[in-house]
Design a protein around this motif. Structure first.
Motif, mmCIF file in Angstrom:
data_model
loop_
_atom_site.group_PDB
_atom_site.id
_atom_site.type_symbol
_atom_site.label_atom_id
_atom_site.label_comp_id
_atom_site.label_asym_id
_atom_site.label_seq_id
_atom_site.Cartn_x
_atom_site.Cartn_y
_atom_site.Cartn_z
ATOM 1 N N GLN A 184 -1.844 8.324 -11.249
ATOM 2 C CA GLN A 184 -3.051 8.600 -10.471
ATOM 3 C C GLN A 184 -3.570 7.342 -9.765
ATOM 4 N N GLN A 185 -4.830 7.008 -9.966
ATOM 5 C CA GLN A 185 -5.447 5.882 -9.257
ATOM 6 C C GLN A 185 -4.834 4.534 -9.633
ATOM 7 N N GLY A 186 -4.211 4.440 -10.765
ATOM 8 C CA GLY A 186 -3.631 3.171 -11.211
ATOM 9 C C GLY A 186 -2.203 2.938 -10.757
ATOM 10 N N TRP A 187 -1.713 3.763 -9.837
ATOM 11 C CA TRP A 187 -0.302 3.692 -9.448
ATOM 12 C C TRP A 187 0.091 2.331 -8.883
ATOM 13 N N PHE A 188 -0.773 1.727 -8.069
ATOM 14 C CA PHE A 188 -0.426 0.458 -7.425
ATOM 15 C C PHE A 188 -0.327 -0.664 -8.457
ATOM 16 N N ASP A 189 -1.256 -0.696 -9.396
ATOM 17 C CA ASP A 189 -1.207 -1.707 -10.456
ATOM 18 C C ASP A 189 0.022 -1.514 -11.349
ATOM 19 N N GLU A 190 0.355 -0.261 -11.645
ATOM 20 C CA GLU A 190 1.554 0.021 -12.445
ATOM 21 C C GLU A 190 2.811 -0.396 -11.697
#
Length: 117
Positions: free
Chosen positions: A33-39
């Motif tokens: 979800q919203q954390g995709w870029f950090d992951e």
């Protein structure tokens, strides 16, 4: 002037990056979800961080796309892709590294890379 095999492979890699980007982003967003870029960034080695763009344009190089596919395989991509696709990712990573390090390409290598893309 004739286009070199190195230039052909470079163009194929750019097309591959553009073609894979929507799929890779969609699958990462579905999982994280919203954390995709950090992951996505967390899965990359330090030497590749300079190729990461912004969340709007995350993939500055095909190496990022292929590394994310490889490193996030178990968590994200094996849900929709099989063993054959994983093998292709491995082969594409090898061709990309060969291209990036200016190693020579034969015509056979070039056509094999283009067929994979």
């Amino acid at each position: 002037m004739a286009i070199t095999n190195h230039e052909r492979v470079g163009k194929a890699l750019n097309l591959l990056k553009d073609g894979l980007r929507p799929f890779v982003e969609r699958e990462l967003k579905s999982q994280y979800q919203q954390g995709w870029f950090d992951e996505m960034k967390a899965t990359l080695p330090p030497q590749q961080m300079s190729f990461v763009g912004s969340e709007a344009e995350p993939f500055g190089d095909i190496a990022i796309v292929l590394t994310v596919l490889w490193n996030q395989w178990n968590n994200v991509f094996k849900k929709t892709l099989g063993h054959t696709e994983r093998s292709l990712v491995s082969e594409l990573r090898e061709h990309r590294n060969k291209w990036a390090h200016q190693e020579p390409f034969s015509s056979d290598d070039t056509y094999r890379a283009l067929d994979s893309a």
